[in-house]
Scaffold this active site. Structure first.
Site, PDB file in Angstrom:
ATOM      1  N   LYS A  40       0.850  -1.207   0.000  1.00 41.19           N
ATOM      2  CA  LYS A  40       0.000   0.000   0.000  1.00 41.19           C
ATOM      3  C   LYS A  40       0.880   1.250   0.000  1.00 41.19           C
ATOM      4  CE  LYS A  40      -0.153  -0.198   5.052  1.00 41.19           C
ATOM      5  NZ  LYS A  40      -0.975  -0.505   6.238  1.00 41.19           N
ATOM      6  N   ARG A 139     -10.490  -0.005  15.389  1.00 40.60           N
ATOM      7  CA  ARG A 139     -10.410   0.773  14.151  1.00 40.60           C
ATOM      8  C   ARG A 139     -11.348   0.097  13.165  1.00 40.60           C
ATOM      9  NH1 ARG A 139      -4.520   1.747  11.517  1.00 40.60           N
ATOM     10  NH2 ARG A 139      -5.134  -0.142  10.412  1.00 40.60           N
ATOM     11  N   HIS A 171      -6.182  -7.064  12.607  1.00 41.86           N
ATOM     12  CA  HIS A 171      -4.942  -6.273  12.620  1.00 41.86           C
ATOM     13  C   HIS A 171      -4.557  -6.001  14.070  1.00 41.86           C
ATOM     14  CE1 HIS A 171      -1.872  -3.873  10.781  1.00 41.86           C
ATOM     15  NE2 HIS A 171      -2.353  -2.708  11.146  1.00 41.86           N
ATOM     16  N   ARG A 227       1.504 -10.772   7.117  1.00 38.51           N
ATOM     17  CA  ARG A 227       1.313  -9.580   6.277  1.00 38.51           C
ATOM     18  C   ARG A 227       2.319  -8.478   6.610  1.00 38.51           C
ATOM     19  NH1 ARG A 227      -3.842  -9.650   8.641  1.00 38.51           N
ATOM     20  NH2 ARG A 227      -3.291  -7.625   9.494  1.00 38.51           N
ATOM     21  N   TYR A 273      15.554  30.285   6.742  1.00 35.89           N
ATOM     22  CA  TYR A 273      14.460  31.095   7.302  1.00 35.89           C
ATOM     23  C   TYR A 273      14.539  31.218   8.823  1.00 35.89           C
ATOM     24  CZ  TYR A 273      11.935  30.582   2.827  1.00 35.89           C
ATOM     25  OH  TYR A 273      11.552  30.613   1.512  1.00 35.89           O
ATOM     26  N   CYS A 325      13.339  23.953   4.443  1.00 33.60           N
ATOM     27  CA  CYS A 325      12.486  24.794   3.605  1.00 33.60           C
ATOM     28  C   CYS A 325      11.667  23.911   2.659  1.00 33.60           C
ATOM     29  CB  CYS A 325      13.335  25.767   2.796  1.00 33.60           C
ATOM     30  SG  CYS A 325      14.502  26.708   3.795  1.00 33.60           S
ATOM     31  N   MET A 326      10.867  24.542   1.813  1.00 31.27           N
ATOM     32  CA  MET A 326      10.025  23.749   0.918  1.00 31.27           C
ATOM     33  C   MET A 326      10.862  22.909  -0.048  1.00 31.27           C
ATOM     34  SD  MET A 326       7.018  24.919  -1.730  1.00 31.27           S
ATOM     35  CE  MET A 326       6.077  25.786  -0.514  1.00 31.27           C
ATOM     36  N   ASP A 327      11.912  23.519  -0.586  1.00 31.35           N
ATOM     37  CA  ASP A 327      12.668  22.869  -1.666  1.00 31.35           C
ATOM     38  C   ASP A 327      14.100  22.550  -1.312  1.00 31.35           C
ATOM     39  OD1 ASP A 327      10.443  23.506  -3.426  1.00 31.35           O
ATOM     40  OD2 ASP A 327      11.194  25.565  -3.334  1.00 31.35           O
TER      41      ASP A 327
END
Ligand SMILES: *Cc1c(COP(=O)(O)O)cnc(C)c1O
Length: 416
Positions: A40, A139, A171, A227, A273, A325-327
């Site tokens: 998954k 769950r 599970h 599993r 930053y 940072c983002m990148d």
């Protein structure tokens, strides 16, 4: 259309042979030899189809995914064997498509039984159903009482030929805690539910319960089929308790990047930053072109007092300096650094040669290794190496086609 991950300065290199060897090592521990490779979430970030094929090459006799779309994608990619189970549905799930694609489906609620029976009637197929019991996780799944209440309808549908109740499963809630009594309680509930259902006329082919932690720490939970997910990828389901290396497991994914910039900064210079890192001396910093958009956790930012997520540069183990940072992230390479732009940085991998692992990143960010690998972004090309499960190349028709064929393993989108 141009692929936005083309020319990426970063890559997640996935070793398919390691994945197959991990599968083999895990299957050897299951007495039935029956292993469902859980693929998954894009095979925990490793690339759904290549990872599934590698696991099958390593001896997986089943595949497991959470969502219908994942199951259909595997079948559409030509992964027509082995058995494949999908388990997390909401109303609207394309049950008929799953039956047509020869996918086993979980039933965890009364509505899902109705949907399966309707799909079976519409397609003329006999659904293969695994009844999911909530043995204590709280769950998904039918509580034992709800299972008992639904069972007459299941057996009626079976008599009618709409389905075969092939599996009873559950599970585990806390298998990563060896001393937690809930695991034995859940096993007892599953056994009692199976016995009761069989007394009522059900005939299960497989009863299954064990995830990676169950497989590695609780042999009693192995039953007919195990599993594992995380352990296939060479990561621990229980850090501090299970050491993957001791179990013969190797992390399959190495995240690496090419330094974008290397430059000198004077002492006392803020970095990234908010200036949460300030250079303690004249130094050389490197810019690593990978950030939270690519899946690096922002919680693994670093300060002068507390280094952030680890990186291996030129054999030295360093930490992220300042904010993720983002990148991009910055690394303080030290005053004597000889690195140049383009040099390779390893963020995590097998852990060999002192290199960091996904588990180290998890610790730096206060999370688990599962989250580190599954959150790798779509912008990170997956480069699959090794041969396990790789289909033989199609014969090349003519010289032009040969010229057009990629010289390097196909990365990212195409491979997934
Ligand atoms: C994800 C999942 C697994 C695999 O769990 P790991 O801890 O990664 O081994 C097994 N079974 C189910 C139902 C799951 O959702």
């Amino acid at each position: 259309m141009s692929d936005p991950t083309a020319y990426s300065p970063v890559r997640a290199v996935v070793d398919l042979d390691a994945l197959a060897a991990n599968t083999r090592a895990l299957a050897a521990r299951a007495p039935s030899g029956q292993l469902m490779a859980v693929v998954k979430a894009d095979a925990y970030g490793h690339g759904l189809v290549p990872a599934a094929r590698a696991a099958v090459a390593g001896g997986a006799t089943w595949l497991g995914v959470a969502q219908a779309g994942e199951a259909l994608a595997l079948r559409a990619a030509g992964v027509t064997a082995p058995r494949l189970l999908t388990w997390l549905h909401a109303p609207g799930v394309p049950m008929a498509d799953l039956l047509e694609a020869d996918v086993d489906v979980s039933v965890a609620a009364p509505w899902a039984l109705d949907a399966v029976v309707a799909a079976a009637r519409a397609t003329g197929r006999t659904a293969r159903v695994h009844l999911k019991v909530d043995t204590g996780l709280g769950r998904n799944g039918l509580t034992p009482d709800a299972l008992a209440a639904l069972l007459p309808a299941v057996l009626r549908a079976e008599a009618e030929g709409a389905l075969r109740a092939v599996g009873l499963w559950s599970h585990l809630a806390a298998a990563d805690e060896p001393g937690n009594p809930v695991t034995a309680e859940q096993l007892a509930v599953l056994r009692a539910s199976a016995d009761a259902a069989e007394r009522a006329g059900a005939r299960f082919e497989v009863r299954h319960l064990a995830n990676s932690a169950g497989l590695l720490l609780h042999p009693a939970t192995h039953l007919d089929l195990v599993r594992p997910g995380i352990a296939l990828y060479g990561l621990s389901p229980a850090p501090g308790t299970v050491d993957p290396a001791c179990e013969g497991l190797t992390p399959a994914l190495t995240l690496e990047a090419d330094l974008a910039t290397v430059k000198r900064l004077p002492a006392g210079h803020g970095v990234s930053y908010g200036h949460h890192y300030v250079t303690p001396r004249d130094t050389v910093v490197g810019v690593v072109p990978l950030g939270y958009a690519d899946g690096l956790p922002r919680h693994a930012s670093g300060t002068a007092e507390r280094p952030g997520g680890p990186l291996l540069v030129g054999g030295r183990r360093l930490g992220v300096a300042g904010r993720v940072c983002m990148d991009q992230v910055v690394v303080d390479l030290g005053p004597g650094a000889t690195e140049v732009a383009g040099d390779r940085v390893e963020l995590f991998g097998t852990g060999a040669d002192g290199g960091p692992t996904a588990e180290d990143w998890a610790r730096a960010a206060g999370t688990i290794g599962y989250e580190i690998v599954t959150r790798l972004g779509a912008r990170v090309p997956r480069v699959h190496v090794g041969t396990a499960g790789v289909p033989a190349p199609a014969p090349v028709a003519d010289a032009d086609a040969e010229a057009a064929a990629p010289a390097v393993p196909v990365a990212a989108g195409a491979a997934r």
